[in-house]
Write a protein that holds these residues in place. Sequence first.
Motif, PDB file in Angstrom:
ATOM      1  N   VAL A  39       0.864  -1.185   0.000  1.00  0.00           N
ATOM      2  CA  VAL A  39       0.000   0.000   0.000  1.00  0.00           C
ATOM      3  C   VAL A  39       0.897   1.231   0.000  1.00  0.00           C
ATOM      4  CG1 VAL A  39      -1.834   1.246   1.194  1.00  0.00           C
ATOM      5  CG2 VAL A  39      -1.763  -1.256   1.284  1.00  0.00           C
ATOM      6  N   GLY A  40       0.963   1.900  -1.137  1.00  0.00           N
ATOM      7  CA  GLY A  40       1.861   3.036  -1.288  1.00  0.00           C
ATOM      8  C   GLY A  40       3.078   2.630  -2.094  1.00  0.00           C
ATOM      9  N   LEU A  41       3.286   3.286  -3.236  1.00  0.00           N
ATOM     10  CA  LEU A  41       4.373   2.895  -4.136  1.00  0.00           C
ATOM     11  C   LEU A  41       5.454   3.974  -4.209  1.00  0.00           C
ATOM     12  CD1 LEU A  41       2.277   1.326  -7.044  1.00  0.00           C
ATOM     13  CD2 LEU A  41       3.097   0.251  -4.931  1.00  0.00           C
ATOM     14  N   GLY A  42       5.764   4.563  -3.070  1.00  0.00           N
ATOM     15  CA  GLY A  42       6.805   5.579  -3.002  1.00  0.00           C
ATOM     16  C   GLY A  42       8.197   4.984  -3.041  1.00  0.00           C
ATOM     17  N   ASN A  43       9.164   5.772  -2.616  1.00  0.00           N
ATOM     18  CA  ASN A  43      10.564   5.389  -2.730  1.00  0.00           C
ATOM     19  C   ASN A  43      10.898   4.087  -2.001  1.00  0.00           C
ATOM     20  OD1 ASN A  43      13.475   6.087  -3.374  1.00  0.00           O
ATOM     21  ND2 ASN A  43      13.566   6.015  -1.148  1.00  0.00           N
ATOM     22  N   TYR A  44      10.413   3.920  -0.778  1.00  0.00           N
ATOM     23  CA  TYR A  44      10.795   2.725  -0.014  1.00  0.00           C
ATOM     24  C   TYR A  44      10.212   1.458  -0.634  1.00  0.00           C
ATOM     25  CZ  TYR A  44      12.189  -0.075   4.008  1.00  0.00           C
ATOM     26  OH  TYR A  44      12.771  -1.036   4.824  1.00  0.00           O
ATOM     27  N   SER A  45       8.966   1.529  -1.086  1.00  0.00           N
ATOM     28  CA  SER A  45       8.368   0.371  -1.758  1.00  0.00           C
ATOM     29  C   SER A  45       9.098   0.042  -3.049  1.00  0.00           C
ATOM     30  CB  SER A  45       6.889   0.630  -2.059  1.00  0.00           C
ATOM     31  OG  SER A  45       6.092   0.488  -0.908  1.00  0.00           O
ATOM     32  N   GLY A  63       0.060  -7.890  -5.159  1.00  0.00           N
ATOM     33  CA  GLY A  63      -0.904  -6.803  -5.284  1.00  0.00           C
ATOM     34  C   GLY A  63      -0.295  -5.453  -4.955  1.00  0.00           C
ATOM     35  N   ILE A  64      -0.940  -4.397  -5.455  1.00  0.00           N
ATOM     36  CA  ILE A  64      -0.532  -3.038  -5.135  1.00  0.00           C
ATOM     37  C   ILE A  64      -1.768  -2.183  -4.892  1.00  0.00           C
ATOM     38  CG2 ILE A  64       1.712  -3.035  -6.298  1.00  0.00           C
ATOM     39  CD1 ILE A  64       0.371  -1.762  -8.730  1.00  0.00           C
ATOM     40  N   VAL A  65      -1.586  -1.200  -4.021  1.00  0.00           N
ATOM     41  CA  VAL A  65      -2.628  -0.205  -3.763  1.00  0.00           C
ATOM     42  C   VAL A  65      -1.975   1.153  -3.999  1.00  0.00           C
ATOM     43  CG1 VAL A  65      -4.230   0.777  -2.083  1.00  0.00           C
ATOM     44  CG2 VAL A  65      -3.731  -1.688  -2.045  1.00  0.00           C
ATOM     45  N   THR A  66      -2.516   1.916  -4.930  1.00  0.00           N
ATOM     46  CA  THR A  66      -1.893   3.185  -5.272  1.00  0.00           C
ATOM     47  C   THR A  66      -2.933   4.220  -5.687  1.00  0.00           C
ATOM     48  OG1 THR A  66      -0.268   4.272  -6.715  1.00  0.00           O
ATOM     49  CG2 THR A  66      -1.513   2.443  -7.668  1.00  0.00           C
ATOM     50  N   GLY A  67      -2.611   5.476  -5.467  1.00  0.00           N
ATOM     51  CA  GLY A  67      -3.443   6.565  -5.940  1.00  0.00           C
ATOM     52  C   GLY A  67      -2.870   7.206  -7.189  1.00  0.00           C
ATOM     53  N   SER A  68      -1.852   6.574  -7.763  1.00  0.00           N
ATOM     54  CA  SER A  68      -1.178   7.105  -8.951  1.00  0.00           C
ATOM     55  C   SER A  68      -1.305   6.121 -10.111  1.00  0.00           C
ATOM     56  CB  SER A  68       0.305   7.366  -8.646  1.00  0.00           C
ATOM     57  OG  SER A  68       0.456   8.235  -7.542  1.00  0.00           O
ATOM     58  N   PRO A  69      -2.343   6.256 -10.942  1.00  0.00           N
ATOM     59  CA  PRO A  69      -2.582   5.305 -12.036  1.00  0.00           C
ATOM     60  C   PRO A  69      -1.408   5.168 -12.990  1.00  0.00           C
ATOM     61  CG  PRO A  69      -4.470   6.739 -11.733  1.00  0.00           C
ATOM     62  CD  PRO A  69      -3.391   7.292 -10.866  1.00  0.00           C
ATOM     63  N   GLU A  70      -0.625   6.240 -13.138  1.00  0.00           N
ATOM     64  CA  GLU A  70       0.486   6.190 -14.080  1.00  0.00           C
ATOM     65  C   GLU A  70       1.585   5.210 -13.651  1.00  0.00           C
ATOM     66  OE1 GLU A  70       1.505   9.345 -11.034  1.00  0.00           O
ATOM     67  OE2 GLU A  70      -0.287   8.713 -12.139  1.00  0.00           O
ATOM     68  N   LYS A  71       1.596   4.842 -12.367  1.00  0.00           N
ATOM     69  CA  LYS A  71       2.598   3.894 -11.882  1.00  0.00           C
ATOM     70  C   LYS A  71       2.226   2.441 -12.193  1.00  0.00           C
ATOM     71  CE  LYS A  71       4.158   6.755  -7.973  1.00  0.00           C
ATOM     72  NZ  LYS A  71       4.352   6.800  -6.500  1.00  0.00           N
ATOM     73  N   ILE A  72       0.958   2.203 -12.445  1.00  0.00           N
ATOM     74  CA  ILE A  72       0.463   0.829 -12.574  1.00  0.00           C
ATOM     75  C   ILE A  72       1.134   0.048 -13.699  1.00  0.00           C
ATOM     76  CG2 ILE A  72      -1.574  -0.586 -13.046  1.00  0.00           C
ATOM     77  CD1 ILE A  72      -3.184   1.621 -11.542  1.00  0.00           C
ATOM     78  N   PRO A  73       1.206   0.565 -14.931  1.00  0.00           N
ATOM     79  CA  PRO A  73       1.845  -0.207 -16.003  1.00  0.00           C
ATOM     80  C   PRO A  73       3.300  -0.552 -15.713  1.00  0.00           C
ATOM     81  CG  PRO A  73       0.635   1.668 -16.908  1.00  0.00           C
ATOM     82  CD  PRO A  73       0.688   1.861 -15.429  1.00  0.00           C
ATOM     83  N   VAL A  74       4.017   0.361 -15.065  1.00  0.00           N
ATOM     84  CA  VAL A  74       5.422   0.132 -14.729  1.00  0.00           C
ATOM     85  C   VAL A  74       5.550  -1.041 -13.765  1.00  0.00           C
ATOM     86  CG1 VAL A  74       7.486   1.145 -13.701  1.00  0.00           C
ATOM     87  CG2 VAL A  74       5.941   2.576 -15.068  1.00  0.00           C
ATOM     88  N   LYS A  77       4.557  -4.425 -15.453  1.00  0.00           N
ATOM     89  CA  LYS A  77       5.600  -4.920 -16.343  1.00  0.00           C
ATOM     90  C   LYS A  77       6.761  -5.506 -15.555  1.00  0.00           C
ATOM     91  CE  LYS A  77       8.626  -3.513 -20.151  1.00  0.00           C
ATOM     92  NZ  LYS A  77       9.034  -2.405 -21.039  1.00  0.00           N
ATOM     93  N   LYS A  78       7.115  -4.851 -14.457  1.00  0.00           N
ATOM     94  CA  LYS A  78       8.277  -5.279 -13.680  1.00  0.00           C
ATOM     95  C   LYS A  78       8.009  -6.486 -12.799  1.00  0.00           C
ATOM     96  CE  LYS A  78      12.115  -3.215 -11.129  1.00  0.00           C
ATOM     97  NZ  LYS A  78      12.695  -1.950 -10.617  1.00  0.00           N
ATOM     98  N   TYR A  79       6.778  -6.580 -12.242  1.00  0.00           N
ATOM     99  CA  TYR A  79       6.499  -7.629 -11.264  1.00  0.00           C
ATOM    100  C   TYR A  79       5.362  -8.574 -11.657  1.00  0.00           C
ATOM    101  CZ  TYR A  79       9.585  -4.807  -8.397  1.00  0.00           C
ATOM    102  OH  TYR A  79      10.670  -4.123  -7.921  1.00  0.00           O
ATOM    103  N   GLY A  80       4.806  -8.412 -12.846  1.00  0.00           N
ATOM    104  CA  GLY A  80       3.781  -9.340 -13.321  1.00  0.00           C
ATOM    105  C   GLY A  80       2.515  -9.348 -12.496  1.00  0.00           C
ATOM    106  N   ILE A  81       2.113  -8.205 -12.001  1.00  0.00           N
ATOM    107  CA  ILE A  81       0.922  -8.125 -11.150  1.00  0.00           C
ATOM    108  C   ILE A  81      -0.346  -8.121 -12.007  1.00  0.00           C
ATOM    109  CG2 ILE A  81      -0.277  -6.722  -9.423  1.00  0.00           C
ATOM    110  CD1 ILE A  81       2.539  -5.620  -8.662  1.00  0.00           C
ATOM    111  N   LYS A  82      -1.289  -8.948 -11.634  1.00  0.00           N
ATOM    112  CA  LYS A  82      -2.544  -9.069 -12.380  1.00  0.00           C
ATOM    113  C   LYS A  82      -3.405  -7.818 -12.251  1.00  0.00           C
ATOM    114  CE  LYS A  82      -2.966 -14.042 -11.362  1.00  0.00           C
ATOM    115  NZ  LYS A  82      -3.873 -15.038 -10.716  1.00  0.00           N
ATOM    116  N   ASP A  83      -4.202  -7.550 -13.261  1.00  0.00           N
ATOM    117  CA  ASP A  83      -5.167  -6.452 -13.181  1.00  0.00           C
ATOM    118  C   ASP A  83      -6.093  -6.622 -11.979  1.00  0.00           C
ATOM    119  OD1 ASP A  83      -4.200  -5.215 -15.439  1.00  0.00           O
ATOM    120  OD2 ASP A  83      -5.754  -5.973 -16.778  1.00  0.00           O
ATOM    121  N   SER A  84      -6.462  -7.868 -11.694  1.00  0.00           N
ATOM    122  CA  SER A  84      -7.407  -8.133 -10.606  1.00  0.00           C
ATOM    123  C   SER A  84      -6.807  -7.931  -9.225  1.00  0.00           C
ATOM    124  CB  SER A  84      -7.944  -9.566 -10.720  1.00  0.00           C
ATOM    125  OG  SER A  84      -6.879 -10.510 -10.717  1.00  0.00           O
TER     126      SER A  84
END
Length: 361
Positions: A39-45, A63-74, A77-84
Amino acid sequence: MNNRRTFIKKSGLFLAAASIPSYGFLLPKGNRKLGVALVGLGNYSSTQLAPAMLKTKHCELRGIVTGSPEKIPVWQKKYGIKDSNIYNYENMDSIANNPEIDVIYIVLPTGLHAQYAIKAANTGKHVWCEKPMARTAEECRQIIQACDQNNVKLSIGYRMQHEDNTQTIMKWAKTKPFGTIKYLKAEAGYYGNPMNPWKLKKKMGGGAMYDMGVYPLNAARYSTGLEPIAVSATHTTNRPELFTEVDETTIFQLEFPEGIVANCKTSFGESLNNLEINCRNGWYYLRPFQSYSGVKGKASDGTVLKPFGKNQQAVQMDDDAMAIINDTPVLVPGTDGLKDIVILEKIYESAATGGKRISLI
């Protein structure tokens, strides 16, 4: 892609009806991997936890929880996280219906820890929460209560307590190979320029004492194996135009039973990374004592404490995962995080009076 936020919100709602089995729990007990959502995709994550998870034996970033949609594709791609398995802060409650996620790891600014750790506990998933546990002792108690009510484990991200040389220091607090401890020094800090904006905001849990001060505070406690009975503290700043709400530097002294005194310092304006313990019959130190790697030290009898050589975050997460898998106590429970924040509040209280001694008992 243009309406990514809408998509993610819908995907979370869709997941509520899903019944995908958790493949981690289908593995033999010794090989079980827990699904973790950050939860939170800042520097430490992004620079520490996610890469470290690739080195774990018992965890998997699912899984990831983020308020920044632009981070999602990155991240996908890097960790193979499912859309779901992608959520935002509004729909993260629906993780409750996702059997692929076993642990929710809160990696947000301190001022948001309580809100989202409680929300995580209410999903029925186990909770890992970065240090410091929360802004106030009351918030810490609310997190503990939520985890207890939902019968989930709570672990606080004090990675140093999982590190080999630090564990030697903790062991020596009990075995006293150099005699009784007389006094110690613990310092942690860095020169922040520019400063992370949220770390300058009081409401967000900013300030040197919250961010770096919990390292010497926690170290003083685990190096002695005791709880302090009194505290005194002062704040100083060399950049008052920048530090208008929070402390740049805090100097604090902790008094322990048996006459032990800990002189501590933390700062956003000075590089500090030192833990020294002085005993009746000798001394030992770790220098650096809280870096991500290379923690090393020496003792007065010639003992050399060589660098750990393992990824601290990976060891921390594997230790916490095994506590879940085997249903054993976690190494750093919520009660430990709470103790630090109780003391931290008194440190600020003392500093507000110019250094008045405040009893903790």
